[in-house]
Every structure is written in structure tokens, then in C-alpha cells.
Design a protein around this motif. Structure first.
Motif, short mmCIF file in Angstrom:
data_model
loop_
_atom_site.label_atom_id
_atom_site.label_comp_id
_atom_site.label_asym_id
_atom_site.label_seq_id
_atom_site.Cartn_x
_atom_site.Cartn_y
_atom_site.Cartn_z
N MET B 22 0.83 -1.21 0.00
CA MET B 22 0.00 0.00 0.00
C MET B 22 0.87 1.27 0.00
N LEU B 35 -4.31 0.66 -2.23
CA LEU B 35 -3.83 -0.72 -2.15
C LEU B 35 -3.95 -1.33 -3.54
N PHE B 58 -5.27 -2.90 5.87
CA PHE B 58 -5.21 -1.67 5.07
C PHE B 58 -6.00 -0.54 5.75
N THR B 62 -4.59 2.89 7.46
CA THR B 62 -5.10 4.17 6.96
C THR B 62 -5.56 5.05 8.12
N ASP B 94 -7.92 -2.67 -7.54
CA ASP B 94 -7.31 -1.77 -6.56
C ASP B 94 -8.35 -1.35 -5.51
N TYR B 96 -9.13 1.57 -2.41
CA TYR B 96 -8.76 2.91 -1.91
C TYR B 96 -9.36 3.11 -0.53
#
Lengths: 158, 136
Positions: B22, B35, B58, B62, B94, B96
Motif C-alpha cells: 500500500m 492498495l 489496510f 489508513t 485496486d 482505496y
């Protein structure tokens, strides 16, 4: 003839015989490197070996909480599979993780998950992560898992 | 070195960030985490879904990054707990994420992060984290 898809005992027996396979077929579990060590009805145990690539705090050398999330989430799913009479895929609805204490640097983590209630559509699980015993826990998890009713024909059942 | 540079410098030294693959994009106090899809992030290969643990890691990273960006602590905050709602299947694409610091107190912070793929208003998962903010 018993069938692992429809018979709980033969499914558990098959999972025990193919313990390594249960994580090898899950790419992100393979990336984390944990192994399932024991399977009982509605229960699963695993070991997460320490590895430098899993560290979340470079100063302390401690495994990141997300690694424990993966471990407990995956193990809860496995506890669900062994709790059901018929095989169904499960999907995590929600997962709550409480971090009681930091994992110690350079040490493996043990984990245990239990599916403590099952309805037609939802499985309720809890899980623990620790170094030695559940008395000195690193993290606990509690989650609800949606039971997928459709069972794709010819799909692997681990 | 400003806060964004400090954060980027810290993330570059965190092994799990590299393992996930990431990265974050920062514009002032506005941050988006990315990611990029990789095959190793899959949890269920029959339906090509991202692993809930990868999504959770992830989102937790974040939340921590956003909190670091808007606070003034020397070290990143420690997570007390996280609650993750998995709303949609994470596809082989992907992912986000953005996070909002809901509350920043003297010792505790509450941060909410949200992940999405093709459509911003169709979140894949939402995480609520409580973190311990260390001030020395």
C-alpha cells in the motif's frame, strides 16, 4: 457413502487430513504464513510464526494488529465450516478486535476460534490470540459471519 | 520536515506496509490510501475476493496514518480496538481508503476509515478504531 459437502464428520476428517491445504489455498493466509494446528467441531487452532515482514512497529519489532485480524478472521471462518452440518461458504459480516497487550517481539502467536452459535443464515464466532495460554491474551475477536446459501457445484470445500 | 514527509518516512520503514504493497497520497491534511491489487491479497480464489484480513490491515493502517497526519505526537498511536463492517465483496481490483478523525482527545482518538473500489459511494468496508495517543 459419506460426503464432505453434506456430512459434518467426514468434512472435519478431511480437513484434519489436509490441514496444511486449508491455508495454502488462501493466498493472503499463505502470505502471512500461519498454519492450522488442530480442528474440532466448531473449533479451530492455528500458529502464526513471527516474520520480519509482518512487523507494524519497526522500533519495537512487534507484529502488526492487521496480521492478528487476518489470523482471527480466517480462523473464525474455519470454525464456522466445522460447525455446519452441510458445507457453505461464509463471508465476514463484521469483526471486532480488542488488543489487550502487544505481542512480544520475535515470538510466534497462537490462536483459537470458536463458533458458539449457528442459525440458518448467520454464524457467531469468537477468537483469541496469545503466546502461551488464553489467560494472557494478546487480542480477542468477536464476529458475525453470513452463511452463503448457494453452494457452487464442484467447488473445493476446505 | 513537515508532517506529511514524516508520515511518508515512517510508512517507508514499516514492513507490513511493504508486505501489503500500500501507499498514501497526501495533499495538505487530505489523504488517500491506495492498495494496488495483487494476487496475494485474495482470500477466496473461487470468487476472486480480497481477504477480509488484508482489507482490515489496510483500513487500520489508513486510520493510524490519518491520525498521525493531523496530530502532533512523536510516535504513531497504538490501536486499542477496531470494529470492521464488511459491506461488499472486495473484488480483484485496486482498493482505496480515506479516514476521518472523529474525535481527538488528550489520550484517546476515534478514527473511521472507509474503503471503496470503482465507486466511492459503494464502500467495501468501514472500520472504526480507538487509538491510544501517546504524548510524552
Amino acid at each position: 457413502m459419506t460426503n464432505a459437502l453434506t456430512d459434518q464428520d467426514s468434512r472435519i476428517a478431511m480437513m484434519r487430513e489436509n490441514m496444511a491445504m486449508t491455508t495454502e489455498i488462501v493466498p493472503w493466509a499463505r502470505a502471512m504464513g500461519f498454519q492450522v494446528t488442530r480442528i474440532e467441531k466448531g473449533h479451530a487452532w492455528a500458529t502464526q510464526p513471527f516474520s520480519d515482514g509482518l512487523v507494524g512497529d519497526p522500533e519495537a519489532g512487534v507484529i502488526h494488529g492487521g496480521v492478528i485480524t487476518t489470523l482471527l478472521d480466517n480462523l473464525c471462518g474455519m470454525a464456522c465450516s466445522t460447525a455446519m452440518q452441510e458445507f457453505h461458504f461464509v463471508a465476514t459480516l463484521d469483526l471486532r478486535i480488542d488488543y489487550m497487550r502487544s505481542a512480544e517481539p520475535h515470538r510466534d502467536i497462537q490462536a483459537e476460534a470458536e463458533c458458539y452459535h449457528l442459525t440458518r443464515s448467520v454464524a457467531f464466532c469468537r477468537a483469541w490470540a496469545y503466546h502461551e495460554t488464553r489467560d494472557k491474551v494478546i487480542a480477542t475477536a468477536q464476529g458475525a459471519f453470513a452463511i452463503n446459501q448457494a453452494r457452487p457445484a464442484g467447488s473445493p470445500m476446505l | 520536515m513537515n508532517r506529511a514527509e514524516q508520515l511518508q518516512g515512517f510508512l517507508a520503514r514499516v514492513p507490513i506496509v511493504q508486505t501489503l504493497g500500500m501507499h498514501i497520497e497526501i495533499k495538505g491534511d487530505d489523504m488517500t490510501a491506495v492498495l494496488p491489487f495483487q494476487k496475494k491479497l485474495i482470500g477466496n480464489f473461487t470468487i476472486q475476493a480480497l481477504h477480509g484480513g488484508a482489507i482490515g490491515t489496510f483500513l487500520e493502517m489508513t486510520a493510524m496514518a490519518q491520525l498521525f497526519l493531523v496530530s502532533d505526537t512523536e510516535r504513531p498511536a497504538r490501536t486499542i480496538n477496531t470494529t470492521i463492517d464488511y459491506l461488499r465483496q472486495g473484488k480483484a481490483e485496486d482498493l482505496y481508503a480515506r479516514a476521518t478523525v472523529v474525535k481527538l482527545g488528550r489520550r484517546m482518538a476515534s478514527v473511521r476509515s472507509e474503503a471503496w473500489q470503482a465507486e466511492r459511494d459503494k464502500p467495501v468496508a468501514v472500520l472504526l478504531a480507538h487509538l491510544l495517543v501517546k504524548r510524552d
